[in-house]
Each structure stands twice: as structure tokens, then as C-alpha cells.
Write a protein that holds these residues in place. Sequence first.
Motif, PDB file in Angstrom:
ATOM      1  N   LEU A  19       2.442 -45.345  58.752  1.00 59.73           N
ATOM      2  CA  LEU A  19       1.644 -44.147  58.893  1.00 59.73           C
ATOM      3  C   LEU A  19       2.596 -42.903  59.191  1.00 59.73           C
ATOM      4  O   LEU A  19       2.487 -41.998  58.631  1.00 59.73           O
ATOM      5  CB  LEU A  19       0.654 -44.232  59.980  1.00 59.73           C
ATOM      6  N   LEU A  22       4.079 -41.834  55.845  1.00 55.75           N
ATOM      7  CA  LEU A  22       3.169 -40.909  55.049  1.00 55.75           C
ATOM      8  C   LEU A  22       3.128 -39.683  55.624  1.00 55.75           C
ATOM      9  O   LEU A  22       3.140 -38.789  55.018  1.00 55.75           O
ATOM     10  CB  LEU A  22       1.998 -41.812  54.868  1.00 55.75           C
ATOM     11  N   GLY A  23       3.059 -39.534  57.097  1.00 60.15           N
ATOM     12  CA  GLY A  23       2.754 -38.407  57.474  1.00 60.15           C
ATOM     13  C   GLY A  23       4.101 -37.412  57.412  1.00 60.15           C
ATOM     14  O   GLY A  23       3.841 -36.286  57.146  1.00 60.15           O
ATOM     15  N   ILE A  26       3.870 -35.634  54.083  1.00 60.22           N
ATOM     16  CA  ILE A  26       2.866 -34.527  54.125  1.00 60.22           C
ATOM     17  C   ILE A  26       3.051 -33.338  55.161  1.00 60.22           C
ATOM     18  O   ILE A  26       2.518 -32.608  55.146  1.00 60.22           O
ATOM     19  CB  ILE A  26       1.563 -34.999  54.138  1.00 60.22           C
ATOM     20  N   ILE A  28       4.046 -33.547  58.296  1.00 68.02           N
ATOM     21  CA  ILE A  28       3.471 -33.700  60.029  1.00 68.02           C
ATOM     22  C   ILE A  28       4.885 -34.022  60.792  1.00 68.02           C
ATOM     23  O   ILE A  28       5.584 -34.863  60.315  1.00 68.02           O
ATOM     24  CB  ILE A  28       2.462 -34.858  60.067  1.00 68.02           C
ATOM     25  N   VAL A  35       3.234 -38.611  64.943  1.00 72.42           N
ATOM     26  CA  VAL A  35       2.968 -38.499  63.456  1.00 72.42           C
ATOM     27  C   VAL A  35       1.998 -39.657  62.915  1.00 72.42           C
ATOM     28  O   VAL A  35       1.096 -39.139  62.212  1.00 72.42           O
ATOM     29  CB  VAL A  35       4.454 -38.618  62.648  1.00 72.42           C
ATOM     30  N   ARG A  38      -1.641 -38.774  64.225  1.00 73.14           N
ATOM     31  CA  ARG A  38      -2.172 -37.569  63.328  1.00 73.14           C
ATOM     32  C   ARG A  38      -2.412 -37.636  62.149  1.00 73.14           C
ATOM     33  O   ARG A  38      -3.623 -37.095  61.437  1.00 73.14           O
ATOM     34  CB  ARG A  38      -1.121 -36.309  63.205  1.00 73.14           C
ATOM     35  N   THR A  39      -1.591 -38.739  61.425  1.00 76.97           N
ATOM     36  CA  THR A  39      -1.805 -38.978  59.890  1.00 76.97           C
ATOM     37  C   THR A  39      -3.266 -39.792  60.199  1.00 76.97           C
ATOM     38  O   THR A  39      -3.973 -39.605  58.910  1.00 76.97           O
ATOM     39  CB  THR A  39      -0.757 -39.733  59.537  1.00 76.97           C
TER      40      THR A  39
END
Length: 304
Positions: A19, A22-23, A26, A28, A35, A38-39
Motif C-alpha cells: 500500500l 501504491l500511495g 499517486i 501521498i 502512507v 491513507r492509501t
Amino acid sequence: EGFLGGRMKRDGAAARDALAALGARIGIEGDATDVAARTAEGALAVTTAGMASALYKTLAERGLDPRGFALVPFGGAGPTHANLLAEEVGIPHVVVPPAAGTFCAMGAAGADFRRDFVRSLRRPLDAANARLLFETFDALAQDGRAWLEAEGGVRMETRFERSLDMRYAGQAYELRVRLAPETDAAAVAEAFHREHERIYGFRDPDAAIELGTVRLAAVGVTPDLPPQKLTAGNRVSPPKGSRRLFHRGSWVEASVHARAALVPGQSLEGPAIVEQDDTTVIVLPRWSARVDEAGNLHLESAAR
């Protein structure tokens, strides 16, 4: 660590790292734990918005206010997500059954036998066509009786539910209207006017009404499953611990409870996490949870 009652272990660090990666892609920023949180919350927000949109549409089509309903989640993911959806839509009450993961199977075992029989009529509603309508219902009922007998209906209570799709002449849509067992053309017209007024806020008693699809449900009633009751405990079960829950952009401390240890009448204040073998129930801040005699967990909003 309590997944499947502790029988299946998951790699929390690997989930966090996936995660966090991934965050970062994008945009974050922050440490890996924040992170990842939040993701994940962003993914939940998108999912909740999609479900809420579909639920809003369904309620609006029926002229229903979400504040008058309770949400019943089932499966493994339903109870985890239910409080988020209820809060988004404005449903003030969530009822989580005891064994949510097998709720569908229990429903199938206890469901009534049912088959729907339909026939298209496509005629204006007048005295002559009303007679044809009732003859059509009688013919569908004969088909329904034959089906119920083939399914063993001679040993069960049976009933027939009649409904009819209708519209005002010139409308592009139809309304499905439940009809009483004994009725006449005037009663059919009044049932449609009443339903149209309930859904759309007005009726047009001078407009011609057109008949659409004739529907009859043949139902063989299955005996109710015996109700389950929890054994009353001598004392309220304390939390088994606590852990952090990420909600609305920040971390909050949530009490953790074992579902099997909860007793009838016990109440919990959110934020809380209730663990059981087949799912996890999330109780958000400003919500509470209470246990009834059957073991259902009732989540209720403080704003209710």
C-alpha cells in the motif's frame, strides 16, 4: 492476528509495504505506515461512494428515506464495511447477524419456495379488460398450484401474491403495484393512483391507465428456523485489548472485543473493533454497539 480465529496468518508488513508503494505512486507523502493507511482509506472512500450511489438510486426510485431503515451486512467483508456505508448514506442503524459469513447459506436453508409466473397483457384498463385481467390471474394461479404440488406443496402452507405493471397512458415507464386477492377494476385503478402518488407525489384520476405485465408469485411457506438465544453471562466481557484505527485522516485508539465473549445487553462505545472467526465488525466514533438476546450486534449512530 485474529483472522479466522488465528488459524490463518497474514503478513501485515507486506500489506503495508504494498500500500505504501501504491500511495507513493499517486503522490501521498509521509512514513510508510501513514502512507499505507491513507492509501487504504482512500480506496475505502472510493468503494463506499460507489456503493452509496447505488443505494441512493435504489431508495430514490422507491421514494424511500434511508433514515427509516437498518442496514444488515453479511459475508466476510460486509460487517467490516457496513458502518462506513451507513454513515455515508445516513442510515442510523446497522444489524450484524451472529454468523455473518454463513448468513446467505442460512437464508437459503430457511427460504420459502417461490416461483414467479408472468404474462403480458398490454391493454387499457376498462371493465372488459379487468375481467380478462382476473381470468389471467386465475390461469397463472393454476400453473402455480401445479408447480407447488410438484415441489411437495401438498405438505406446506401455500399462498399467491399478485402484482401488475401499470402506467398512465403515454408514460414511458411502468409501476409495479401489489394487488389484494379480491378486487375489481376500480380497486385496481385506485391501487395504481395510490402507488403513483406515493412515488411521484401526484395522481391523475382523469388519465387513462394501461395494463402491462401480469405477475403472480406462487409461494410455499417453509417453517421458520428456530430462534437462537445467547446464554446470559454473569458479567460484561471486558475488551481483549486495543489497537490503532485510522479514520478520517488520523489515528484513533479502538478497543478490541471478541464477539464470542459478548453477552446479551452488553454495550460498546466506538471506536471499537469486534473480532470473530468469519469477519470483523468496525464500530466508528460517535457510534455505539449493543448485543441482543439472539446475538445480533446493533450499531447505532449517536445522531439518531
